[in-house]
Design an enzyme around this catalytic site. Structure first.
Site, mmCIF file in Angstrom:
data_model
loop_
_atom_site.group_PDB
_atom_site.id
_atom_site.type_symbol
_atom_site.label_atom_id
_atom_site.label_comp_id
_atom_site.label_asym_id
_atom_site.label_seq_id
_atom_site.Cartn_x
_atom_site.Cartn_y
_atom_site.Cartn_z
ATOM 1 N N ASP A 163 0.865 -1.183 -0.055
ATOM 2 C CA ASP A 163 0.082 -0.058 0.027
ATOM 3 C C ASP A 163 0.940 1.349 0.130
ATOM 4 O O ASP A 163 1.976 1.058 0.013
ATOM 5 C CB ASP A 163 -0.956 -0.031 1.320
ATOM 6 C CG ASP A 163 -2.268 0.622 0.781
ATOM 7 O OD1 ASP A 163 -2.289 1.787 0.382
ATOM 8 O OD2 ASP A 163 -3.395 -0.184 1.158
ATOM 9 N N HIS A 218 -2.902 2.902 -4.546
ATOM 10 C CA HIS A 218 -2.483 2.549 -3.389
ATOM 11 C C HIS A 218 -1.098 2.050 -3.657
ATOM 12 O O HIS A 218 -0.510 0.962 -3.183
ATOM 13 C CB HIS A 218 -3.071 1.540 -2.588
ATOM 14 C CG HIS A 218 -4.322 1.944 -1.882
ATOM 15 N ND1 HIS A 218 -4.452 2.654 -0.910
ATOM 16 C CD2 HIS A 218 -5.587 1.892 -2.579
ATOM 17 C CE1 HIS A 218 -5.893 3.087 -0.604
ATOM 18 N NE2 HIS A 218 -6.560 2.596 -1.652
ATOM 19 N N GLU A 227 -9.925 2.661 -4.954
ATOM 20 C CA GLU A 227 -9.618 3.925 -4.813
ATOM 21 C C GLU A 227 -8.387 4.516 -5.578
ATOM 22 O O GLU A 227 -7.507 4.748 -5.262
ATOM 23 C CB GLU A 227 -9.279 4.076 -3.430
ATOM 24 C CG GLU A 227 -10.353 3.654 -2.457
ATOM 25 C CD GLU A 227 -10.168 3.776 -0.942
ATOM 26 O OE1 GLU A 227 -11.229 4.281 -0.024
ATOM 27 O OE2 GLU A 227 -9.039 3.367 -0.656
HETATM 28 C C1 ACM Z 1 -10.861 -0.524 0.956
HETATM 29 O O1 ACM Z 1 -11.374 -0.391 2.030
HETATM 30 N N1 ACM Z 1 -10.408 0.671 0.381
HETATM 31 C C2 ACM Z 1 -10.828 -1.745 0.096
#
Ligand code: ACM
Ligand code: ZN
Length: 537
Positions: A195, A272, A336
């Protein structure tokens, strides 16, 4: 004292721990009936392993891990019948994870479709033992209540996700977590390994990922009282990091397998990604040198899917990942992912043109489909967060529904398999309560009864339900700085979640609440940290 222990270990002549007669089991078995009498377990009880499938020996190991702390020695394992034994055998009429457990005065019989089912019978046995036996010393005999249990899970996928990026958990802690989840009959460990805030898996072809990408400059030390999110958090200037070597990954995968848990690695793409971009700046649209992120939330800086070198990189990473994890799934994240940089990037624009794409989101669809082809060619299936449904998804991708159940429902309706992990019910980084004494967490509140109330099948026809593989608890770790805190976030909510995944329509809150009191005593016996004051009377 030492002499007494030695005597108990050798001859089983220490004190007797009587049964408390309790048949309180979480997750709730399909049927559990008390029968007459008790069975007496001693250090001289044999385990008769009359099951030949691969992994059968792990069932005997599981019994011994449970019993050895009681008696100070393991039980003998044999393959020929013995009286008064714990006998484990295959029953081909049962499904792999189904079992039948019979505790009789003259022995314990475990029959299962496969070793996994027998392992779950052992987890049930743990809860039939008197809680006093755990942590006591000088034990010579332990009584269990006689009973017949017939049981099978309702959902085939029962998962727990650990975010090891935002905070790092050692191999030893991950193993302790696996012990806890195994006790709840969870069969999948989803390991979030990359991440923005840290890359946690050694990749031999790309050493900078861990040399640079596993370390961030600051350490979270707390939050201002009353503060909500990042900007009010407190940090100190100590660098924070950690990663798993490939040997350590193999070790964890093997440890999980012995507990009938499959490990699914998650390598986030295309969002991410800041820890990867900080390690290899050519992976981003601009090529700028970034730092590994120190705070949370969504970042605009993502992989550049315009450049071929980005795919060479991610496929190089996945080529090592597929070798390390024998399970059928690899999770590629996909959540995201802002498109801010793509829209300004000549490489991304060129890719849009050459692929005939008209919407920016299709650039993510293109990337996901490309990674899926790579994974399929290596014998794996792809899982992604529900964002991968936006635009167009291949019919073979599996969707992990986190922004509510809508993604999972949509997937099921169009014939994609899905796993339910809606944040409202399954995000164990959310607080269990608000107020005094509660540790750091995200703001939302998710008490144990709300976890229990979740219906993963709501809004689906019986045909569509077939596409819901199961459900999962997610331990995002922005505000989970250590393993003690992690246990607190996990327990007792995992008890509630596992009962939904295992028992489905056999749920009943008041009955569960009573069984949870008994389970809590087991948590106490094992020294687990859990949210006791929030529900125990
Ligand atoms: C997430 O909680 N962004 C998968
Ligand atoms: Zn780009």
């Amino acid at each position: 004292m030492l002499l007494a222990l030695l005597c108990a270990a050798v001859c089983g002549c220490g004190r007797t721990i009587p049964t408390d007669g309790s048949l309180s089991v979480i997750p709730r078995p399909a049927s559990i009936e008390a029968t007459e009498g008790t069975f007496v377990l001693t250090p001289r009880t044999n385990i008769v392993l009359s099951m030949e499938q691969p992994g059968a020996e792990w069932v005997a190991d599981a019994i011994n891990r449970m019993v050895e702390p009681l008696f100070g020695r393991a039980l003998a394992v044999r393959t020929t019948p013995a009286s008064g034994a714990v006998t484990i055998r295959t029953d081909a009429s049962l499904a792999a994870e189904a079992y039948r457990l019979e505790v009789r005065p003259d022995g314990i019989e475990i029959a299962a479709g496969a070793p996994a089912g027998a392992f779950y019978a052992v987890q049930t046995l743990r809860q039939l033992l008197p809680v006093e036996a755990f942590g006591a010393s000088d034990i010579g005999r332990v009584e269990l209540p006689c009973a017949v249990v017939a049981d099978a899970p309702c959902m085939g996928y029962r998962g727990v996700m650990l975010d090891a990026s935002r905070h790092f958990f050692t191999v030893d802690e991950v193993k302790q977590l696996l012990d806890i989840v195994a006790m709840h009959k969870i069969n999948t460990f989803h390991w979030h390994l990359t991440d923005d805030q840290g890359w946690r898996i050694e990749i031999k072809a790309y050493p900078e990922l861990t040399r640079v990408g596993s370390i961030r400059k600051r350490t979270l030390i707390g939050r201002d009282p009353g503060g909500e999110y990042d900007e009010t958090c407190q940090y100190d200037e100590t660098p924070y990091g950690g990663f798993y070597t490939q040997d350590e990954i193999r070790d964890v995968v093997a440890y999980a397998a012995e507990r009938f848990i499959t490990v699914i690695p998650e390598i986030e793409f295309p969002g991410h990604a800041v820890s990867a971009l900080a390690s290899y700046p050519w992976l981003s649209c601009t090529g700028e040198q970034y730092e590994v992120r120190q705070t949370w939330d969504i970042d605009d800086r993502v992989y550049c899917p315009g450049k071929e070198t980005t795919f060479e990189f991610i496929e190089g990473v996945l080529a090592e990942v597929v070798e390390l994890f024998p399970g059928e799934y690899v999770h590629i994240g996909g959540d995201e992912c802002p498109m801010t940089y793509w829209k300004k990037c000549p490489h991304c624009k060129a890719r849009m043109r050459s692929e005939g794409l008209t919407e920016w989101r299709q650039l993510q669809n293109y990337s996901t489909a490309r990674l899926e082809r790579f994974l399929n060619a290596h014998g794996k299936k792809l899982i992604g967060w529900d964002e991968i449904l936006e635009g167009e998804v291949t019919p073979t991708a599996t969707i992990m529904s986190w922004r509510g159940t809508e993604g999972g429902i949509r997937a099921a309706k169009q014939g994609n398999y899905a796993i339910m992990a809606p944040s409202e019910y399954c995000y164990f980084d959310h607080a269990q309560a608000v107020g005094e004494g509660e540790p750091l967490s995200w703001g939302a509140r998710l008490p144990v009864d709300k976890v229990y109330s979740f219906d993963p099948y709501e809004g689906l026809t019986p045909e569509e339900r077939h596409y819901i593989l199961g459900m999962q608890a997610n331990l995002w770790a922005e505000y989970i700085p250590n393993f003690d805190h992690l246990q607190y976030m996990l327990l007792p909510r995992l008890g509630a979640l596992c009962e939904t995944a295992w028992a489905c329509d056999r749920k009943e809150w008041s009955d569960f609440r009573r069984r949870l009191d008994r389970m809590a005593r087991l948590y106490d016996a094992y020294g687990y940290n859990y949210a006791k004051h929030l529900w125990a009377e």
